[in-house]
Write a protein that holds these residues in place. Structure first.
Motif, PDB file in Angstrom:
ATOM      1  N   SER A   1      44.837  29.009  40.336  1.00 49.56           N
ATOM      2  CA  SER A   1      45.169  30.141  41.198  1.00 49.56           C
ATOM      3  C   SER A   1      46.430  30.825  40.681  1.00 49.56           C
ATOM      4  CB  SER A   1      45.408  29.671  42.630  1.00 49.56           C
ATOM      5  OG  SER A   1      46.623  28.948  42.708  1.00 49.56           O
ATOM      6  N   PRO A   2      46.622  32.096  41.045  1.00 56.04           N
ATOM      7  CA  PRO A   2      47.874  32.760  40.659  1.00 56.04           C
ATOM      8  C   PRO A   2      49.109  31.979  41.094  1.00 56.04           C
ATOM      9  CG  PRO A   2      46.304  34.372  41.462  1.00 56.04           C
ATOM     10  CD  PRO A   2      45.692  33.022  41.706  1.00 56.04           C
TER      11      PRO A   2
ATOM     12  N   VAL B   1      40.953  43.520  44.904  1.00 58.71           N
ATOM     13  CA  VAL B   1      40.627  43.246  43.509  1.00 58.71           C
ATOM     14  C   VAL B   1      40.713  44.552  42.725  1.00 58.71           C
ATOM     15  CG1 VAL B   1      38.686  42.660  41.986  1.00 58.71           C
ATOM     16  CG2 VAL B   1      39.235  41.199  43.938  1.00 58.71           C
TER      17      VAL B   1
ATOM     18  N   SER C   1      40.249  34.563  38.454  1.00 61.98           N
ATOM     19  CA  SER C   1      39.317  34.957  39.499  1.00 61.98           C
ATOM     20  C   SER C   1      39.099  33.861  40.527  1.00 61.98           C
ATOM     21  CB  SER C   1      37.968  35.333  38.878  1.00 61.98           C
ATOM     22  OG  SER C   1      36.995  35.501  39.881  1.00 61.98           O
TER      23      SER C   1
ATOM     24  N   GLY D   1      41.626  37.130  33.631  1.00 67.12           N
ATOM     25  CA  GLY D   1      41.513  37.234  35.077  1.00 67.12           C
ATOM     26  C   GLY D   1      41.456  35.887  35.758  1.00 67.12           C
TER      27      GLY D   1
ATOM     28  N   THR E   1      53.173  44.012  40.391  1.00 64.64           N
ATOM     29  CA  THR E   1      52.363  44.609  39.333  1.00 64.64           C
ATOM     30  C   THR E   1      53.094  44.708  38.011  1.00 64.64           C
ATOM     31  OG1 THR E   1      53.034  46.842  40.009  1.00 64.64           O
ATOM     32  CG2 THR E   1      50.992  45.963  40.957  1.00 64.64           C
TER      33      THR E   1
ATOM     34  N   ARG F   1      43.550  41.114  38.285  1.00 66.31           N
ATOM     35  CA  ARG F   1      42.924  40.553  39.484  1.00 66.31           C
ATOM     36  C   ARG F   1      41.476  41.029  39.493  1.00 66.31           C
ATOM     37  NH1 ARG F   1      45.839  40.925  45.388  1.00 66.31           N
ATOM     38  NH2 ARG F   1      44.568  39.383  46.464  1.00 66.31           N
ATOM     39  N   ASN F   2      40.538  40.135  39.154  1.00 68.33           N
ATOM     40  CA  ASN F   2      39.185  40.623  38.908  1.00 68.33           C
ATOM     41  C   ASN F   2      38.115  39.881  39.702  1.00 68.33           C
ATOM     42  OD1 ASN F   2      38.725  38.188  37.585  1.00 68.33           O
ATOM     43  ND2 ASN F   2      38.508  39.081  35.563  1.00 68.33           N
TER      44      ASN F   2
ATOM     45  N   GLU G   1      50.674  41.160  37.374  1.00 75.41           N
ATOM     46  CA  GLU G   1      49.338  41.732  37.352  1.00 75.41           C
ATOM     47  C   GLU G   1      49.246  42.842  36.313  1.00 75.41           C
ATOM     48  OE1 GLU G   1      47.503  42.753  41.103  1.00 75.41           O
ATOM     49  OE2 GLU G   1      48.959  41.519  42.163  1.00 75.41           O
TER      50      GLU G   1
ATOM     51  N   SER H   1      47.954  39.160  34.049  1.00 75.37           N
ATOM     52  CA  SER H   1      46.601  38.731  34.387  1.00 75.37           C
ATOM     53  C   SER H   1      46.002  39.767  35.320  1.00 75.37           C
ATOM     54  CB  SER H   1      46.630  37.364  35.078  1.00 75.37           C
ATOM     55  OG  SER H   1      45.361  37.046  35.630  1.00 75.37           O
TER      56      SER H   1
END
Length: 735
Positions: free
Chosen positions: A302-303, A53, A288, A286, A626, A9-10, A319, A7
């Motif tokens: 949420s993540p 972000v 977001s 994303g 990541t 991060r945007n 990520e 996903s």
């Protein structure tokens, strides 16, 4: 290894909601003039940069400048057209280190080309091939032929692209497959979105972006969405029901038609997303914190929420960038954008240049001969070592184990050694920024620290009282420290404990001292030895292959300089250890190269006392986040340990198990896989702990003795240089 679900991060930016089309499925568009002003854009980007972000997701209506009010506003701001304003926004994002992904609707080729210079990727939903859908009445830009032409132009311009279909807007199941088949013809698609339609209320006089942000903030804070507080929205008559089985069939069809393309499913539009991940969906889009501007009352989880839910199914959230790895090169990306990727997001860049990944054939037929050669201490070729590191057959791995254990018995004997020592990391302030490290901190970090001399002396006294014969001292690369500071800490330690062995300063620290003092390595070691240095840790090695080092630690010393520093240590009469950090992004042939370098170094100097395999601990590290890297399995850890022993042959007698990395139980088992040393008691271990390690920071000598006896082997306390201080035979434990 867990499946990875990426996903980005945007930050979504609805730059203009003014749209020439009137889609009945859309809640974003408005017929009124709407435009975010430059100061709003810069404020949003500034906040996004502080939150780290990675992606600016620019969403707009189709052709906003068709509206006289928007056109006039653009002229007042000094822009010739709307795309020029988007280019300006993207340039500001790049200056902040944020990669732009634009979705501006159907565009002419020349506008796509303008955007290519400032975007990392672009997108356009195909939605459907049907040109008679009620949902698209009054929407000239939803002409399927026009949208396909935009996608085709993007392919010819070599633009990494995202597209997809909208499910439930009046189409049939056959229509959905036909749309996917149309997308399958393109080679520039990095992902296809399978988005189910959800009905929306109209937002007259409201700003959907504000509603989306409020909904997301509430959901991320409480776990409760605002959907239940919103007016109930019934599906319009033209909509088509969509079931979980429908979506699973589409996931399967997409995978069959486009096996190399990511399959994205929005996790906020239905609760079925975990089932779709299990069915083969590969991406969640994303997550977001600003919510979903298209469906503002449907916030993304949420993540943290997603990570917990995926863990239940054995999957891991990771990520990604808005551009998939295979497009991160000059063929697909403008140099100015690629420069930002290289500066900020280098750990995402896959192998380039040599193409070694594609060219490396792993020959399993070499394994039996390689095991036999390794058992006899004969140097193994790169292909043989590669085959051993890549081996998965249980019977071959057992052969590996036996050979490594036999070689260990011949070279190091039956005694399991350990040292009573203490780690002291004087400071974790560091300027290097390695992706695999959770220890180093910026000066302003709340987790940064620097011991006072009084505190340092106290820790040295504690070590002596505990019975330690060694202090292992390493720190971050402190921006204010010169050679004199490093000498100072050695002198303080020796003043407090004259007989303590100072095993101190990684090759990275030594290289820093060389740089700041402008002295040769030999002169630096002479001064350090005079101040009290007794031996050198062979850390900072990671993988001694610059193609790996450039991705996980581009600011760290290259492999050749690591070798130069260790050779200088040996030339100065100071012994060193050697290490490897494995279980992250390295490939088997890169491990083979690492072992070639270490063995060749030892054959030249004979100055290495031990080899220490360090399995990567990913939890609190950039590389772990990541790349979604999980800890290497116990089985793989043990197999690698055996290969390390065979790779070294008779050159380095001692192979150490790091109980901090693998746990004491696995370290005990490793005594059957070529290991003869259990390292130290440590007392205080910070580097692994701050990366999220879970195996403690201190052991008592009795625990290490017990581990050796549990393996049926005698134990002995040693010094740093492997002189035996105290023996603990197995019979004594039994008695």
């Amino acid at each position: 290894m867990r499946p990875r679900v990426p996903s980005p991060r945007n930050l979504p930016l609805s730059l203009s909601r003014t749209c020439v089309s009137r889609c009945k499925s859309c809640a974003l568009a408005t017929a009124q003039p709407h435009l975010h002003e430059p100061d709003e854009v810069e404020r949003l980007l500034d906040g996004a940069a502080r939150r780290r972000v990675k992606e600016l997701l620019v969403l707009t209506g189709d052709d906003p400048a068709h509206h006289p009010g928007v056109a006039a506003k653009l002229r007042d701001l000094g822009f010739d057209d709307f795309v020029a304003y988007v280019v300006w926004c993207c340039e500001r994002a790049l200056e902040c280190g944020i990669l732009p992904h634009t979705n501006l609707g159907a565009l002419p080729r020349e506008d796509l080309a303008r955007l290519r210079e400032v975007t990392a990727s672009q997108g356009l939903m195909l939605e459907s091939l049907r040109d008679d859908l009620v949902a698209h009445q009054g929407s000239p830009t939803k002409d399927p032929a026009l949208r396909l032409q935009t996608i085709r132009d993007a392919q010819e311009l070599r633009i990494p692209f995202t597209s997809g279909i909208l499910v439930g807007i009046g189409e049939t199941p056959d229509d959905r497959i036909a749309a996917l088949e149309a997308l399958a013809q393109f080679d520039h698609l990095q992902e296809v979105i399978l988005q189910n339609f959800v009905p929306h209320r109209r937002y007259y006089g409201e700003e959907p972006a504000a509603i989306a942000t409020e909904a997301a903030q509430a959901y991320w804070r409480t776990g409760v969405t605002l959907r239940g507080q919103a007016p109930e929205c019934h599906a319009p008559g033209w909509a088509t029901p969509v079931t979980i089985d429908d979506m699973k069939e589409l996931v399967a069809a997409t995978r069959e038609l486009m096996p190399e393309v990511g399959i994205q499913i929005p996790p906020n539009l239905a609760d079925w997303w975990p089932e779709l991940v299990q069915a083969g969906a590969t991406d969640l889009g994303g997550l977001s914190a600003n919510g979903d501007h298209i469906s503002p009352e449907h916030p993304f989880p949420s993540p943290h929420q997603v990570r917990k839910r995926l863990a239940q199914d054995g999957a891991a959230l990771t990520e990604r960038l808005c551009t998939y790895p295979r497009f991160l090169n000059q063929e697909w990306m403008a140099q100015s954008v690629l420069d930002v990727v290289k500066a900020r997001y280098w750990s995402f860049i896959p192998y380039t240049g040599s193409g070694r990944r594609e060219q490396r054939a792993i020959r399993s037929d070499l394994v039996p001969g390689a095991i036999a050669k390794g058992r006899d201490g004969i140097a193994l070729s790169a292909d043989e070592l590669t085959a051993l590191f890549a081996e998965t057959r249980p019977e071959a791995i057992e052969d590996l184990r036996q050979a490594a254990d036999e070689l260990r018995a011949e070279v190091a004997g039956e005694t399991v050694t350990f040292v009573v020592n203490r780690n002291i990391n004087v400071s974790n302030i560091c300027t290097v920024g390695c992706a695999f490290c959770g220890f180093g901190q910026g000066r302003r970090s709340p987790d940064a620290y620097e011991h006072s001399e009084e505190e340092f002396r106290r820790r040295v006294r504690e070590a002596v009282a505990f019975g330690a014969t060694e202090i292992c001292m390493q720190s971050g690369i402190h921006p204010d420290w010169g050679l004199e500071d490093y000498e100072h800490w050695l002198r303080v330690a020796k003043d407090e404990a004259p007989d303590i062995h100072m095993h101190a300063y990684s090759p990275m620290e030594i290289a820093h001292m060389v740089d700041v003092s402008a002295l040769a390595p030999a002169e630096v070691f002479a001064r350090l030895a005079a101040a009290g240095l007794d031996s050198t840790p062979g850390t900072a090695a990671e993988i001694l292959d610059d193609s790996v080092r450039g991705r996980i630690s581009p600011n760290k010393l290259p492999a050749a300089r690591w070798v130069e520093i260790i050779e200088a240590s040996h030339a100065a009469g100071l012994r060193s250890t050697s290490t490897v950090m494995f279980g992250h992004i390295e490939e088997p042939w890169e491990l083979a190269e690492h072992m070639r370098v270490v063995r060749a170094l030892q054959e030249r100097t004979g100055g290495i006392t031990e080899f220490v395999p360090l399995s990567f601990v990913p939890f609190q590290t950039l590389l772990g986040r990541t790349h979604g890297i999980e800890p290497i399995s116990r089985e793989e850890n043990l197999k690698h340990t055996a290969v390390f022993r065979l790779a070294l042959g008779r050159t380095i007698p001692n192979v150490q198990a790091s109980w901090v990395k693998m746990g004491l139980d696995a370290a005990t088992e490793s005594l059957r896989w070529g290991v003869n040393d259990l390292g130290g008691t440590l007392m205080e271990e910070s580097i692994t702990r701050m990366a999220g390690g879970e195996h403690g920071v201190r052991l008592e000598p009795e625990q290490l003795v017990g581990a050796a006896h549990a393996a049926g082997r005698p134990a002995a306390e040693r010094t740093t240089l492997y002189e035996i201080r105290r023996r603990h035979p197995v019979s004594a434990a039994v008695a």
